[in-house]
Each structure stands twice: as structure tokens, then as C-alpha cells.
Enzyme design. Structure first.
Site, PDB file in Angstrom:
ATOM      1  N   HIS A   1      -4.126   7.872  -5.261  1.00  0.00           N
ATOM      2  CA  HIS A   1      -3.208   7.086  -6.098  1.00  0.00           C
ATOM      3  C   HIS A   1      -2.047   7.974  -6.522  1.00  0.00           C
ATOM      4  O   HIS A   1      -2.176   8.811  -7.413  1.00  0.00           O
ATOM      5  CB  HIS A   1      -3.902   6.526  -7.334  1.00  0.00           C
ATOM      6  CG  HIS A   1      -3.031   5.601  -8.131  1.00  0.00           C
ATOM      7  ND1 HIS A   1      -3.077   4.233  -7.985  1.00  0.00           N
ATOM      8  CD2 HIS A   1      -2.076   5.845  -9.057  1.00  0.00           C
ATOM      9  CE1 HIS A   1      -2.183   3.669  -8.796  1.00  0.00           C
ATOM     10  NE2 HIS A   1      -1.568   4.636  -9.458  1.00  0.00           N
TER      11      HIS A   1
ATOM     12  N   HIS B   1       2.681   8.112  -6.160  1.00  0.00           N
ATOM     13  CA  HIS B   1       3.880   7.303  -5.956  1.00  0.00           C
ATOM     14  C   HIS B   1       5.012   8.155  -5.387  1.00  0.00           C
ATOM     15  O   HIS B   1       4.993   9.397  -5.490  1.00  0.00           O
ATOM     16  CB  HIS B   1       4.373   6.720  -7.286  1.00  0.00           C
ATOM     17  CG  HIS B   1       3.327   6.004  -8.080  1.00  0.00           C
ATOM     18  ND1 HIS B   1       2.953   4.706  -7.815  1.00  0.00           N
ATOM     19  CD2 HIS B   1       2.578   6.406  -9.138  1.00  0.00           C
ATOM     20  CE1 HIS B   1       2.022   4.332  -8.684  1.00  0.00           C
ATOM     21  NE2 HIS B   1       1.768   5.353  -9.493  1.00  0.00           N
TER      22      HIS B   1
ATOM     23  N   TYR C   1      11.790   0.049 -16.151  1.00  0.00           N
ATOM     24  CA  TYR C   1      12.042   1.453 -16.464  1.00  0.00           C
ATOM     25  C   TYR C   1      12.808   2.076 -15.303  1.00  0.00           C
ATOM     26  O   TYR C   1      12.768   1.581 -14.170  1.00  0.00           O
ATOM     27  CB  TYR C   1      10.736   2.229 -16.715  1.00  0.00           C
ATOM     28  CG  TYR C   1       9.826   2.338 -15.509  1.00  0.00           C
ATOM     29  CD1 TYR C   1       9.934   3.397 -14.608  1.00  0.00           C
ATOM     30  CD2 TYR C   1       8.836   1.385 -15.274  1.00  0.00           C
ATOM     31  CE1 TYR C   1       9.100   3.501 -13.501  1.00  0.00           C
ATOM     32  CE2 TYR C   1       7.997   1.484 -14.172  1.00  0.00           C
ATOM     33  CZ  TYR C   1       8.133   2.544 -13.294  1.00  0.00           C
ATOM     34  OH  TYR C   1       7.307   2.639 -12.217  1.00  0.00           O
TER      35      TYR C   1
ATOM     36  N   TYR D   1      -4.021  -4.013 -11.417  1.00  0.00           N
ATOM     37  CA  TYR D   1      -3.747  -3.156 -12.576  1.00  0.00           C
ATOM     38  C   TYR D   1      -3.699  -4.048 -13.803  1.00  0.00           C
ATOM     39  O   TYR D   1      -2.890  -4.982 -13.875  1.00  0.00           O
ATOM     40  CB  TYR D   1      -2.424  -2.423 -12.373  1.00  0.00           C
ATOM     41  CG  TYR D   1      -2.129  -1.341 -13.389  1.00  0.00           C
ATOM     42  CD1 TYR D   1      -3.148  -0.638 -14.032  1.00  0.00           C
ATOM     43  CD2 TYR D   1      -0.807  -0.998 -13.700  1.00  0.00           C
ATOM     44  CE1 TYR D   1      -2.863   0.364 -14.935  1.00  0.00           C
ATOM     45  CE2 TYR D   1      -0.518   0.011 -14.606  1.00  0.00           C
ATOM     46  CZ  TYR D   1      -1.549   0.685 -15.226  1.00  0.00           C
ATOM     47  OH  TYR D   1      -1.270   1.675 -16.136  1.00  0.00           O
TER      48      TYR D   1
ATOM     49  N   HIS E   1      -7.442   2.726 -12.447  1.00  0.00           N
ATOM     50  CA  HIS E   1      -7.709   3.464 -13.678  1.00  0.00           C
ATOM     51  C   HIS E   1      -8.796   2.821 -14.550  1.00  0.00           C
ATOM     52  O   HIS E   1      -8.667   2.726 -15.773  1.00  0.00           O
ATOM     53  CB  HIS E   1      -6.418   3.639 -14.474  1.00  0.00           C
ATOM     54  CG  HIS E   1      -5.211   3.924 -13.623  1.00  0.00           C
ATOM     55  ND1 HIS E   1      -5.271   4.723 -12.497  1.00  0.00           N
ATOM     56  CD2 HIS E   1      -3.917   3.485 -13.700  1.00  0.00           C
ATOM     57  CE1 HIS E   1      -4.062   4.777 -11.931  1.00  0.00           C
ATOM     58  NE2 HIS E   1      -3.245   4.031 -12.634  1.00  0.00           N
TER      59      HIS E   1
ATOM     60  N   ASP F   1      -1.937  10.120  -9.744  1.00  0.00           N
ATOM     61  CA  ASP F   1      -0.929   9.239 -10.337  1.00  0.00           C
ATOM     62  C   ASP F   1       0.444   9.919 -10.389  1.00  0.00           C
ATOM     63  O   ASP F   1       1.344   9.445 -11.063  1.00  0.00           O
ATOM     64  CB  ASP F   1      -1.334   8.765 -11.730  1.00  0.00           C
ATOM     65  CG  ASP F   1      -0.463   7.625 -12.253  1.00  0.00           C
ATOM     66  OD1 ASP F   1      -0.076   6.749 -11.454  1.00  0.00           O
ATOM     67  OD2 ASP F   1      -0.141   7.619 -13.461  1.00  0.00           O
TER      68      ASP F   1
END
Length: 311
Positions: A47, A49, A65, A173, A197, A266
Site C-alpha cells: 500500500h 502511492h 487536498y 476505505y 488500514h 502508505d
């Protein structure tokens, strides 16, 4: 990318081409520590990005964001530095359903990366085929209201039905308090379902209390449900470096469902606004929750290879 003693010699970008990072949004750690834990051969960061670079892969107009640039080259450097061999790159909400940054990373990975995309109801069969050929193996449904606008469930069900013949899975999620209203929907999905998570449990509540027990029940009753035991930095109240209050939750899942758990950094840690985790410390969290070499190998090698590299 050169490495200096103490960690990778990189500095985070505060601007992304024509985009400026949100003022309250932290860039990724500039010099992660070298973890004491050595991952087993073939380990997968399942996981992570890529963001932009914004000048090449613009961020979505509807994003909630604006991050810093976090390129594939920096991700590969971190992977090697931490002792991993492969990555699963998850489409970030700041890119919406424009998967070009993820696809670009997959195509340049030499087979060492797989992806999870975000798609809309009108995605064509040709587009799904192209994503599959690039290495995408799943789609993400985000139910965290502060990050995305809600997508109607019938739309999500339609997408799930369309990707099932590809052998893809759905990544979900959500936050723990929302699970009661989502439980039946998740249980109805026709694919493997991977929960990000641990469903974001409230770790100030008992690990055997009703809130987390509902998530454990979902995994127990639905043999197609997996969980990522990741992001202690997002869940912990006690904080780094040990994230001890998260350990009982993650260890419970690893020991109860050893063949349906995954782990990931993450990186570059979207929307962190109070502290930026040290990726080396996150790796050292692994032996606290997977306490034997067998559990570690299942978590980091066998499970992600089965889910993402079986074809």
C-alpha cells in the site's frame, strides 16, 4: 538516487509544478531511518502511492487536498532502502479517476509493481483492458467523507460486477464508526474485498469490544475479505516510534487470518498534519504484529504475491 548515511538523501517538494501543496499538509519524511527488521526475500510494500509530479500528471480539479510531488523514482528508492522488492501502488484521491500517474509507474517498474485504480461508472471495456495490461488488479472505493464525495452504491456495485471477470478485487476505505451501515454492502460484493488500514479502528476502545468485533466478524463470515494491517501512524494515540496501542488490533488480525492480511507503508502518507512517520519505524512495527518468520512471510510475500502476481 543517491543515499546518504541515515537515510535517502532527498528533500520533499512543497510545490507540484503549477500546484502548491496545502499549507497544513506535511511532506514525506526527508531521511527515514534504516529499519532493524529485515524483510524476507520477495517482500511487498502492498500500500503506497505516487503523486504527480503535478507538472506531468495534474491533480484532479475536484480533489480535497493538494499534496507534494511524490514520484515513482522516489518510491523505488525508498523500496530498495527499506529492503522490499515490490510495490502495490494505490490510486490517490488527489488524482481522482485519472490513473495516468499510477499506470506510468507500473509500466516503468519492470514487473515489480501492481496497481489499484479508481474508475467511474462510464469506464469503457477498452480502458479496463488497458489498465489490466498495465498491471492494475483492483479498484478502490472510498467511503471517508472528508476525502471524497459519496458515490451511489448502485454505481459501485456495477463497477464491481464489471471487474469481477478480470479477476480484480475491490479495495475499500472507511472508518470504524461507519461499518454498521456499510456491512451488508461489503458482504454483497462479488469480488475479493481488501480493507484499508483495518477499517480505521478507534484504538482507545477494547480490541475485543463491539466496534472492532464487528470488523472481525466481517472477516470471519466473509472468506473473500482481506485486511491491510497498515498505518499505525494514522490510528495511534500513544504515537511513534512503537505505536504500541495499535499492536493488539493488528496482531489479532494477523494471527486470526494469516492468509488474508497485507502490509504497506502508505508512503508518502497523504493528509498527515500532526507528525510525519519515519518509514523505517513503520517497518520495525512489522515484527510486533507478525511475531514469527512464518507469519512475516505470509504477510509480506505469500499473500500479496497470490493477490497481485498470480497472473
Amino acid at each position: 538516487m543517491s543515499l546518504a548515511p541515515g537515510g535517502p538523501a532527498w528533500a520533499s517538494n512543497s510545490a507540484s509544478g503549477a500546484f502548491t501543496m496545502d499549507a497544513d499538509w506535511l511532506p514525506f519524511h526527508p531521511a527515514p531511518s534504516k529499519p532493524a527488521f529485515v524483510p524476507p526475500a520477495g517482500a511487498v510494500d502492498a500500500h503506497c502511492h505516487v503523486f504527480g509530479p503535478g507538472a506531468q500528471f495534474p491533480f484532479a480539479p475536484e480533489r480535497k487536498y493538494t499534496p507534494c510531488d511524490a514520484s515513482k523514482e522516489r518510491l523505488w528508492a525508498l523500496r530498495d532502502y527499506l529492503g522490499f522488492e515490490r510495490n502495490v501502488i494505490v490510486q490517490a484521491t488527489c488524482h481522482g479517476a485519472d490513473n495516468r500517474a499510477v499506470v506510468d509507474a507500473l509500466r516503468s517498474s519492470g514487473g515489480k509493481a501492481r496497481g489499484v485504480a479508481t474508475v467511474k461508472a462510464q469506464v469503457s471495456d477498452a480502458e479496463l483492458k488497458a489498465l489490466d495490461e498495465a498491471g492494475v488488479r483492483g479498484v478502490r472505493f472510498n467511503f471517508v467523507k472528508r476525502l471524497v464525495d459519496t458515490t451511489p452504491r448502485d454505481v459501485l456495485e456495477s463497477i464491481a460486477r464489471r471487474i469481477a471477470p478480470l479477476g480484480w478485487h475491490v479495495v475499500i476505505y472507511f472508518e470504524a464508526q461507519d461499518l454498521p451501515g456499510l456491512y451488508d454492502f461489503f458482504a454483497s460484493l462479488p469480488t475479493a474485498v481488501v480493507v484499508d488500514h483495518m477499517g480505521r479502528p478507534d484504538v482507545t476502545k477494547p480490541v475485543d469490544g463491539p466496534e472492532f468485533e464487528l470488523f472481525v466478524r466481517l472477516m470471519r463470515e466473509q472468506s473473500n475479505v482481506w485486511s491491510k494491517v497498515s498505518c499505525p501512524d494514522r490510528l495511534s494515540v500513544s504515537g511513534p516510534p512503537d505505536y504500541l496501542d495499535v499492536v493488539p488490533f493488528a496482531r489479532r488480525l494477523v494471527e486470526a487470518f494469516p492468509d488474508r492480511v497485507l502490509w504497506g507503508t502508505d508512503w508518502p502518507h497523504p493528509n498527515m498534519k500532526t507528525h510525519m512517520p519515519d518509514d523505517g519505524e513503520l517497518v520495525d512495527f512489522i515484527p510486533r504484529i507478525a511475531t514469527t518468520p512464518d507469519l512475516q512471510r505470509r504477510l509480506l510475500v505469500d499473500n500479496p504475491l497470490r493477490l497481485y502476481w498470480s497472473r
